[in-house]
Write a protein that holds these residues in place. Structure first.
Motif, PDB file in Angstrom:
ATOM      1  N   PRO A 193       0.824  -1.213   0.000  1.00 13.62           N
ATOM      2  CA  PRO A 193       0.000   0.000   0.000  1.00 13.62           C
ATOM      3  C   PRO A 193       0.854   1.258   0.000  1.00 13.62           C
ATOM      4  CG  PRO A 193       0.000  -1.026   2.178  1.00 13.62           C
ATOM      5  CD  PRO A 193       0.745  -1.940   1.283  1.00 13.62           C
ATOM      6  N   ARG A 194       0.526   2.190  -0.856  1.00 16.38           N
ATOM      7  CA  ARG A 194       1.196   3.488  -0.882  1.00 16.38           C
ATOM      8  C   ARG A 194       0.221   4.496  -1.460  1.00 16.38           C
ATOM      9  NH1 ARG A 194       3.891   0.965  -5.347  1.00 16.38           N
ATOM     10  NH2 ARG A 194       5.773   0.555  -4.159  1.00 16.38           N
ATOM     11  N   GLN A 195       0.347   5.731  -0.978  1.00 17.70           N
ATOM     12  CA  GLN A 195      -0.601   6.734  -1.453  1.00 17.70           C
ATOM     13  C   GLN A 195      -0.118   7.421  -2.714  1.00 17.70           C
ATOM     14  OE1 GLN A 195       1.301   7.249   1.266  1.00 17.70           O
ATOM     15  NE2 GLN A 195       1.936   9.358   1.448  1.00 17.70           N
ATOM     16  N   GLY A 196       1.162   7.294  -3.010  1.00 19.18           N
ATOM     17  CA  GLY A 196       1.699   7.962  -4.193  1.00 19.18           C
ATOM     18  C   GLY A 196       1.385   7.182  -5.455  1.00 19.18           C
ATOM     19  N   ASP A 197       1.912   7.677  -6.549  1.00 17.72           N
ATOM     20  CA  ASP A 197       1.668   7.034  -7.838  1.00 17.72           C
ATOM     21  C   ASP A 197       2.339   5.665  -7.896  1.00 17.72           C
ATOM     22  OD1 ASP A 197       2.025  10.239  -9.429  1.00 17.72           O
ATOM     23  OD2 ASP A 197       0.205   9.160  -8.838  1.00 17.72           O
ATOM     24  N   VAL A 198       1.730   4.807  -8.695  1.00 13.37           N
ATOM     25  CA  VAL A 198       2.289   3.469  -8.911  1.00 13.37           C
ATOM     26  C   VAL A 198       3.226   3.533 -10.104  1.00 13.37           C
ATOM     27  CG1 VAL A 198       1.725   1.145  -9.705  1.00 13.37           C
ATOM     28  CG2 VAL A 198       0.358   2.216  -7.917  1.00 13.37           C
ATOM     29  N   ARG A 199       4.415   3.010  -9.898  1.00  9.65           N
ATOM     30  CA  ARG A 199       5.363   2.908 -11.021  1.00  9.65           C
ATOM     31  C   ARG A 199       5.548   1.420 -11.299  1.00  9.65           C
ATOM     32  NH1 ARG A 199       7.316   7.067  -7.955  1.00  9.65           N
ATOM     33  NH2 ARG A 199       7.410   9.061  -9.047  1.00  9.65           N
ATOM     34  N   ALA A 200       4.751   0.909 -12.209  1.00  8.39           N
ATOM     35  CA  ALA A 200       4.756  -0.530 -12.471  1.00  8.39           C
ATOM     36  C   ALA A 200       4.955  -0.789 -13.950  1.00  8.39           C
ATOM     37  CB  ALA A 200       3.440  -1.159 -12.015  1.00  8.39           C
ATOM     38  N   VAL A 201       5.657  -1.890 -14.236  1.00  6.45           N
ATOM     39  CA  VAL A 201       5.868  -2.337 -15.623  1.00  6.45           C
ATOM     40  C   VAL A 201       5.374  -3.767 -15.716  1.00  6.45           C
ATOM     41  CG1 VAL A 201       7.547  -2.742 -17.447  1.00  6.45           C
ATOM     42  CG2 VAL A 201       7.928  -0.895 -15.785  1.00  6.45           C
ATOM     43  N   PHE A 202       4.597  -4.044 -16.733  1.00  4.47           N
ATOM     44  CA  PHE A 202       4.053  -5.395 -16.933  1.00  4.47           C
ATOM     45  C   PHE A 202       4.693  -5.978 -18.196  1.00  4.47           C
ATOM     46  CE2 PHE A 202       0.754  -5.112 -13.762  1.00  4.47           C
ATOM     47  CZ  PHE A 202       0.610  -3.734 -13.614  1.00  4.47           C
ATOM     48  N   ILE A 203       5.285  -7.152 -18.025  1.00  3.55           N
ATOM     49  CA  ILE A 203       5.944  -7.808 -19.174  1.00  3.55           C
ATOM     50  C   ILE A 203       5.416  -9.239 -19.261  1.00  3.55           C
ATOM     51  CG2 ILE A 203       8.009  -6.368 -19.054  1.00  3.55           C
ATOM     52  CD1 ILE A 203       9.422  -8.660 -17.608  1.00  3.55           C
ATOM     53  N   PRO A 204       5.622  -9.891 -20.393  1.00  3.71           N
ATOM     54  CA  PRO A 204       5.118 -11.270 -20.543  1.00  3.71           C
ATOM     55  C   PRO A 204       5.877 -12.233 -19.629  1.00  3.71           C
ATOM     56  CG  PRO A 204       5.570 -10.295 -22.679  1.00  3.71           C
ATOM     57  CD  PRO A 204       6.164  -9.379 -21.665  1.00  3.71           C
ATOM     58  N   THR A 242       0.893  15.092   2.338  1.00  2.00           N
ATOM     59  CA  THR A 242       0.274  13.810   1.987  1.00  2.00           C
ATOM     60  C   THR A 242       1.007  13.077   0.871  1.00  2.00           C
ATOM     61  OG1 THR A 242      -1.165  14.891   0.384  1.00  2.00           O
ATOM     62  CG2 THR A 242      -2.002  14.643   2.628  1.00  2.00           C
ATOM     63  N   GLY A 243       1.666  13.821   0.001  1.00  2.00           N
ATOM     64  CA  GLY A 243       2.382  13.174  -1.093  1.00  2.00           C
ATOM     65  C   GLY A 243       1.474  12.519  -2.099  1.00  2.00           C
ATOM     66  N   THR A 244       0.256  12.956  -2.208  1.00  2.00           N
ATOM     67  CA  THR A 244      -0.644  12.336  -3.168  1.00  2.00           C
ATOM     68  C   THR A 244      -1.712  13.332  -3.594  1.00  2.00           C
ATOM     69  OG1 THR A 244      -2.156  10.473  -3.550  1.00  2.00           O
ATOM     70  CG2 THR A 244      -2.180  11.434  -1.358  1.00  2.00           C
ATOM     71  N   ARG A 245      -2.193  13.117  -4.807  1.00  2.00           N
ATOM     72  CA  ARG A 245      -3.344  13.897  -5.289  1.00  2.00           C
ATOM     73  C   ARG A 245      -4.595  13.033  -5.298  1.00  2.00           C
ATOM     74  NH1 ARG A 245      -2.034  13.582 -10.160  1.00  2.00           N
ATOM     75  NH2 ARG A 245      -0.032  12.643  -9.840  1.00  2.00           N
ATOM     76  N   LEU A 246      -4.465  11.838  -4.799  1.00  2.00           N
ATOM     77  CA  LEU A 246      -5.523  10.841  -4.976  1.00  2.00           C
ATOM     78  C   LEU A 246      -6.461  10.764  -3.772  1.00  2.00           C
ATOM     79  CD1 LEU A 246      -3.203   8.143  -6.538  1.00  2.00           C
ATOM     80  CD2 LEU A 246      -4.749   9.671  -7.739  1.00  2.00           C
ATOM     81  N   LEU A 247      -6.766  11.918  -3.180  1.00  2.00           N
ATOM     82  CA  LEU A 247      -7.694  11.936  -2.050  1.00  2.00           C
ATOM     83  C   LEU A 247      -9.017  12.499  -2.525  1.00  2.00           C
ATOM     84  CD1 LEU A 247      -5.332  13.459   0.656  1.00  2.00           C
ATOM     85  CD2 LEU A 247      -5.897  11.062   0.328  1.00  2.00           C
ATOM     86  N   SER A 248     -10.102  11.971  -1.981  1.00  2.00           N
ATOM     87  CA  SER A 248     -11.406  12.522  -2.363  1.00  2.00           C
ATOM     88  C   SER A 248     -12.309  12.532  -1.134  1.00  2.00           C
ATOM     89  CB  SER A 248     -12.031  11.685  -3.481  1.00  2.00           C
ATOM     90  OG  SER A 248     -12.176  10.347  -3.045  1.00  2.00           O
ATOM     91  N   LEU A 249     -13.323  13.384  -1.219  1.00  2.00           N
ATOM     92  CA  LEU A 249     -14.235  13.558  -0.098  1.00  2.00           C
ATOM     93  C   LEU A 249     -15.271  12.455  -0.086  1.00  2.00           C
ATOM     94  CD1 LEU A 249     -15.467  15.376   2.167  1.00  2.00           C
ATOM     95  CD2 LEU A 249     -16.828  16.452   0.368  1.00  2.00           C
TER      96      LEU A 249
END
Lengths: 1082, 204
Positions: free
Chosen positions: A191-202, A584-591
């Motif tokens: 769990p993290r509140q910041g952006d996800v930096r993920a790469v998906f490969i076969p 907070t380090g995130t923009r992903l909060l909502s009311l």
């Protein structure tokens, strides 16, 4: 005529007067409820992020190594499962040159089917990025990217035979088209509140490239069964190969070899295997095979010879069933080849040199002496070339000269005779020693056996071994990831609580204003009170009527506040996403507006407002009819007020003094001392207003006006005191907050850079050999302090989630003695540990608890612990351990992790190799060159001071938030002052008209009104600021900082000017009133 | 302020209390109505000394036995004329005849047609007549009027004084009127003057 009708009539008639009181209740309720909604919204947002990012995942099985991907099919029908490979690495975007550290997920169609996502896996040679990563790299479909990660290896890197250089693997991919979170593009297991930096490969591509076909290191599971049932199923379906173990039959011998693909068996697994053999009545031969750089005797040397350590029985069998001849030293049997080369006979002294890989990342040589106890022919057990494990680069080479081991060898030492041995006998050991001797000399934290030979097979052998090896006690870990993550989403920071604290002053100011306006309204109705008393109402009945009115006003205000609360909460959430995103380090909060909280907030607001109403009516029963009808004459202050004023002053001065000498915590000194000083100030002001009689002067001029202004301020002491009570605490708050800002500073411990690598660096870059191997020649001289890292949850204020599995650093022994960084406190008892609390990491604690150090901010605000408390640290594949928090660093670079001694670290986490965190002394400008040279390791070097500023930004953001709300509270206070002023002016209209009739001109009256305001404002601002200066003295002294006088003066000036502007308006109001009308009736 | 005041009233007595401003007329009335406590001496109304009662008992005493008329009428602006008169009925013993009596009193004082009007819609004299009706709604034994005509013009003052006199005769209420108007005082059978705190009889 009845009471309800009377109430309604009064409410309607006095509606305007009640409006202000109602507004006060509404503001208080809106702010209080809004704070609660903020906390609940943040928690809800964190939960939503967890649920979105986990998808269908409820449990995760992760392996220390790789296991069968087909294991995923063994859990149905109760659970659905999907295999994948999870790696940490870095990505380089070729078109832009941008890089980022990433989580790499190698997936197949099963991954998307598991999450029931309408998406297709990445195509052949394609990679997919999470949206935030794509934006960060400015990447689009068709772009080329390089993925770099540590190549998985079964052989531990810090084992002698583990590869230490060139450990990175690079794969090239072409990006597919952008994918959305609905297609699991934001998948994340931590769990993290910041952006996800993920790469998906076969998945199949990775398996193929790494030669791990059909293997995975992670399983995602979802189902109706419990974790215990899942664990039971895993144990049931587990096979030895899932832990990298295998049973191999040796053709022609009937023997079964039990070994590990890591080339070393850990002691617990080996002992379990020995016990299984004993249970089945099978003879088992444990062994440890090691490479001796030299076997020397009688002045002769044999280079690069394998030595086998076996048990006594095997040794005897090798010696033709003869027990080795008794020796004074450790016995060694030599095969005839070695004996001939060295001219050895029984009784001769034999010396062995060998390499050992130290925990420091350096190669050491070890030496051991033996006594030859026999010479054996190369046949039977003594001819076993299969005893040695496979060491790539060694055992797979056809000649000694082609060896490519992960340690230095001198090929010049190899003679044709040695090559001949290799050709004839390959890995057949040249010498045999006792197992306990070998384990003592060559055992490591990874194990002290290379294999166990069972003399024959048994149908129950494999099942018994599979049962004996608990997959969840080492090879694998089962995590209830959904439950843990949702628990973590409760947050380490309760924003609801924080915003209640931040808003406390606004709430208090609003309630005070409400009570003030209500009281002003009551005072306006003294004729009504006189009448009711005259017609026979008791005081209690009159109070009940007024209280009922007040309750209705409070209720309407509270309801309005509850309606406004979501708006206030939205404003705060917006702030947390934008202006205050540093916290907070995130923009992903909502009311999210929880109706239950709205009701709770409304009820609490109503209760608080009711207390205010009760307070406004508190002394009403003491008013005589004369007092009701006329001005309030001063009452003699109670004696207890005097003594309380003195007591609070003395205690208020004592608290900061105690804090200065660290006799009480600095925070307690600040809050306790500040509150007492403020109370003392207000009590003294109250006493002065009630007792002090300002003499008037008969000499025209400003001095006379000033004295008259002071006299007027004490005319209604209660009102003046309320104004002071609104202004002084606000001034105190804003002044003291400003003093706590971090304007630079902080403790870097003398280090210029804080660096972290994605892949562990085994070699020591501060040695010549290490620097060469790591391509660091040409860089300026740098001093490195290297820390082992167990990745985990950030324990700093940068992480909004509650850390369940904290990030852990292993601190090297040498660093413990350097006494770097400042400490806020420690449990050290001796002079030595008090002076250098780092030494506490080496102390023995009761009950096997491990001592740990953490930053003070993490201790208090994230872990919510105190010094001496213990916390539980989960471990993959092992029982959790307890850490005892023995010291707290002050404002250090280590706010994201917990620190333990490296010695304890390697004992708890033997499988974690190398170092990944570095403190570097040297020029800060070396960061770029270091990142370039160490890019295969995903090396990221950050300016140490900048890292600190990142942490302080969180604190400073909270301070800014506090200040913004405090300023709003001060604004309310100034509005209150304005209301009191205007009310006083209106009530004294006749008096002021008389002054004009007596010859005061409009200008003089205007100055009089302004002087009255100035007196109250100045007293409030000065009182609050002086109290703040005294209260923050310990905190400032401990940081070596000074009070920011200029900033505070500017703040006070702004508030003063605002208040003066309001009083000027009041003066204009008065000056426009017709003289005659005001004087009529006198 | 008041020294040696001895006063005895019987049912139906009407007494005017005169004296210059500040002589203690209002103080005397407040003491008689148990709104203020004397430093020495006592007051008895039909055998009850209100200063021996507790505060709630005093309030009930006032509600039941005393009616007040103030110089500035003290009508509650948020209530109608009828509601103002019924304010004393909101406390004390329930009086089912109270509302009817209130209407009758307003008729008596000539305001029967203004029941639903607000005080702001009345003249000064009309307001004072409402105040008189309010003071009488509980059938008090004693009616205390503090400068009831002080803010009124002469003819209105005469009207109000007439109402008071009629009320005294018809309801046999003890009436004490503090006034500095000789013409008003002349309408009452007994007349005293406060001089230096002492009560001096002028008539009756």
């Amino acid at each position: 005529m009845n009471t309800p009708r009377y109430l309604l009539r009064s409410l309607a008639w006095h509606g305007k007067a009640h409006l202000a009181a109602g507004l006060g209740a509404a503001v208080a309720t809106a702010v209080l409820t809004g704070a609660l909604l903020t906390g609940s919204s943040v928690r809800r947002s964190l939960r939503t992020l967890v649920e979105q990012r986990l998808g269908a995942t409820e449990y995760v099985v992760s392996g220390r190594g790789f296991f069968r991907a087909a294991l995923a099919r063994e859990f149905s029908p109760e659970w659905r499962a999907a295999p994948l490979v999870v790696l940490e690495g870095s990505i380089a975007h070729e078109p832009s040159g941008r890089r980022a550290n990433v989580e790499i997920y190698a997936v197949d169609a099963g991954f998307y089917a598991f999450h029931r996502a309408d998406a297709v896996p990445p195509g052949v040679g394609r990679a997919l990025l999470s949206p935030a990563l794509a934006a960060e790299l400015d990447a689009k479909g068709g772009d080329a990217v390089l993925l770099r990660f540590e190549e998985p290896t079964a052989i531990p890197r810090e084992f002698l035979y583990g590869r230490k250089e060139d450990t990175a693997r690079t794969l090239r991919f072409t990006l597919g088209e952008a994918v959305s979170p609905a297609a699991m593009a934001d998948f994340a297991l931590r769990p993290r509140q910041g952006d996800v930096r993920a790469v998906f490969i076969p998945l199949d591509r990775l398996q193929r490239d790494l030669k791990l076909t059909g293997r995975a290191n992670t399983l995602l599971l979802s189902g109706s069964g419990s974790a215990a049932a899942l664990a039971a199923r895993l144990r049931q379906r587990f096979k030895l190969e899932d832990a990298g173990l295998r049973l191999r039959s040796r053709p022609g011998t009937g023997e079964i070899v039990f070994e590990s693909e890591s080339s070393i068996l850990d002691d617990r697994t080996a002992e379990a295997a020995l016990a299984a053999g004993k249970r089945l009545g099978i003879l088992a031969r444990p062994s440890l095979v090691y490479l001796a750089n030299t076997i020397a005797a009688n002045g002769r040397r044999a280079p690069y010879s394998l030595v086998a350590a076996v048990d006594e029985r095997t040794l005897a069998e090798i010696n033709s069933d003869r027990a080795p001849a008794p020796t004074k030293g450790a016995p060694v049997l030599l095969n005839e080849w070695a004996a001939a080369e060295l001219g050895v006979k029984p009784g001769d002294r034999v010396t062995m040199d060998y390499f050992l890989w130290s925990a420091n990342g350096e190669l050491h040589s070890g030496k051991a002496d033996f006594e030859a106890s026999g010479v054996v022919p190369i046949r039977g057990l003594a001819a076993d070339r299969d005893l040695a494990p496979e060491y790539p680069g060694i055992t797979d080479k056809t000649s000694l000269s082609k060896w490519d081991p992960p340690f230095p060898i001198d090929l010049k030492r190899i003679s044709p005779r040695d090559e001949q041995y290799w050709q004839l006998f390959r890995t057949t050991p040249k010498a045999w020693v006792l197992l306990e001797t070998g384990r003592r000399l060559w055992g490591s934290r990874f194990g002290s056996y290379t294999s166990i030979r069972f003399t024959h097979g048994h149908p129950q052998l494999e099942p018994l071994l599979s049962d004996a090896v608990d997959p969840l006690s080492g090879p694998m870990t089962l995590i209830s990831v959904r439950r843990q993550s949702l628990d973590a989403a409760q947050g380490s920071t309760d924003f609801g609580e924080y915003f209640l604290y931040f808003s406390f002053f606004v709430i208090a100011a609003a309630l005070l204003l409400m009570a003030l306006f209500f009281r002003l309204g009551i005072e306006q109705r003294h004729d009504e009170a006189a009448l009711l008393r005259a017609v026979g109402f008791t005081t209690a009945e009159m109070k009940r009527l007024l209280a009922a009115e007040g309750l209705v006003v409070a209720t309407l205000g509270a309801l309005s506040g509850a309606v406004l609360a979501p708006l206030y909460a939205w404003l705060i959430i917006h702030g947390l996403r934008t202006w205050w995103s540093g916290a907070t380090g995130t923009r992903l909060l909502s009311l999210s507006a929880d109706p239950a909280l709205l009701v709770a907030g409304a009820l609490t607001g109503l209760a608080a407002a009711s207390v205010g109403i009760w307070q406004a009516l508190a002394h009403w029963d003491a008013w005589s009819p004369r007092e009701l009808a006329g001005t309030a004459s001063g009452r003699t202050p109670a004696r207890w007020l005097w003594s309380t004023a003195w007591a609070t002053l003395l205690l208020g001065l004592a608290m900061p003094a105690l804090g200065l000498f660290h006799l009480v915590p600095a925070q307690g000194a600040f809050f306790g001392g500040g509150l007492l000083l403020l109370v003392s100030f207000l009590l003294r002001a109250s006493l002065w207003l009630r007792r002090h009689f300002v003499g008037l002067e008969a000499i025209p001029g400003n001095r006379a006006l000033a004295r008259l202004a002071l006299r007027n301020a004490s005319w209604r002491p209660g009102r003046t005191l309320v104004s002071l009570a609104l202004i002084a605490p606000a001034a105190f708050l804003l002044s003291s907050l400003e003093a706590f800002r971090h304007d630079g500073g902080g403790e870097t411990g003398g280090f210029a850079l804080y660096a972290e690598s994605q892949s562990p660096i085994i070699l020591d870059p501060s040695t010549k050999a290490g620097a060469e191997a790591l391509n660091l020649q040409g860089l300026p001289p740098l001093r490195w302090v290297r820390f082992r890292l167990r990745p985990g949850d950030d324990v700093s204020c940068l992480n909004l989630y509650q850390p369940r599995n904290p990030r852990l650093l292993g601190v090297p022994e040498q660093f413990l003695r350097e006494s770097r960084f400042r400490f806020a406190g420690s449990t050290g008892q001796s002079a030595e540990t008090r002076k250098n609390p780092w030494l506490l990491l080496e102390s023995q604690q009761n009950g096997g608890v491990i001592p740990a150090i953490v930053d003070q901010n993490s201790l208090v605000y994230v872990l919510h612990k105190r010094l001496g408390d213990e916390i539980e640290l989960p471990r993959e594949g092992a029982d959790p351990v307890r850490l005892k928090l023995v010291a707290a660093l002050e404002g250090s670079l280590f706010q994201s992790e917990i620190l333990i001694a490296e010695k304890n670290f390697t004992r708890l986490f033997p499988q974690i190799a190398g170092r990944r965190v570095f403190l570097i002394e040297g020029p800060a400008g070396a960061a770029g060159a270091l990142e370039e040279a160490l890019s295969p390791y995903g090396f990221d070097a950050q300016d140490a001071a900048e890292r600190l500023r990142g942490y302080f930004r969180v604190e400073d953001t909270y301070l800014s938030t506090f200040q913004a709300l405090g300023s709003f509270g001060l604004l309310l206070g100034t509005v209150g002052l304005a209301a009191v002023l205007l009310r006083n002016t209106l009530e004294r209209r006749r008096e002021l008209a008389l002054l004009r009739a007596a010859g005061f001109n409009r200008d003089a009256l205007g100055r009089l009104i302004v002087l009255e305001t100035a007196a109250v404002l100045a007293a409030g601002l000065l009182g609050g600021t002086v109290c703040a200066a005294i209260a923050v003295a310990p905190a400032l002294a401990s940081r070596g900082a000074l009070l920011p006088v200029l900033k505070l003066a500017a703040l006070a000036a702004f508030i003063f000017i605002f208040g003066m502007a309001v009083s000027w308006l009041a003066a204009r109001v008065e000056s426009r009133a017709p003289l005659a009308q005001a004087l009529r009736g006198e | 302020m008041l020294r040696g005041v001895d006063l005895t009233l019987k049912k139906g007595d009407g007494i005017a209390v005169m004296g210059p401003s500040g002589c203690g007329k209002s103080t005397l009335l407040q003491i008689l109505g148990a709104l203020d406590r004397p430093t020495s001496g006592d007051v008895t109304l039909e055998g009850v000394d209100p200063f021996t009662l507790t505060e709630p008992e005093q309030a009930r005493f006032r509600n039941r036995s005393v009616g007040f008329v103030f110089q500035d009428h003290c009508l509650l602006p948020q209530l109608t004329v009828a509601e103002n008169v019924m304010v004393p009925l909101m406390v004390g013993e329930e009086d089912t005849m109270g509302p009817e009596r209130a209407r009758k009193l307003l008729d008596e004082v000539g305001l029967g047609a203004r029941l639903n009007h607000r005080p702001a819609e009345l003249s000064g004299g009309e307001k004072q007549r409402v105040a008189i009706a309010r003071a009488l709604v509980r059938n008090p034994k004693l009616l205390l009027c503090d400068e009831p005509t002080g803010n009124l013009d002469r003819s209105t003052a005469e009207q109000v004084a007439g109402v008071l006199e009629r009320v005294r005769r018809e309801h046999q209420t003890m009436l004490v009127v503090a006034t500095h108007s000789v013409e008003i005082a002349a309408r009452f059978p007994r007349h005293v003057e406060l001089v230096d705190g002492l009560l001096e009889w002028r008539r009756g």
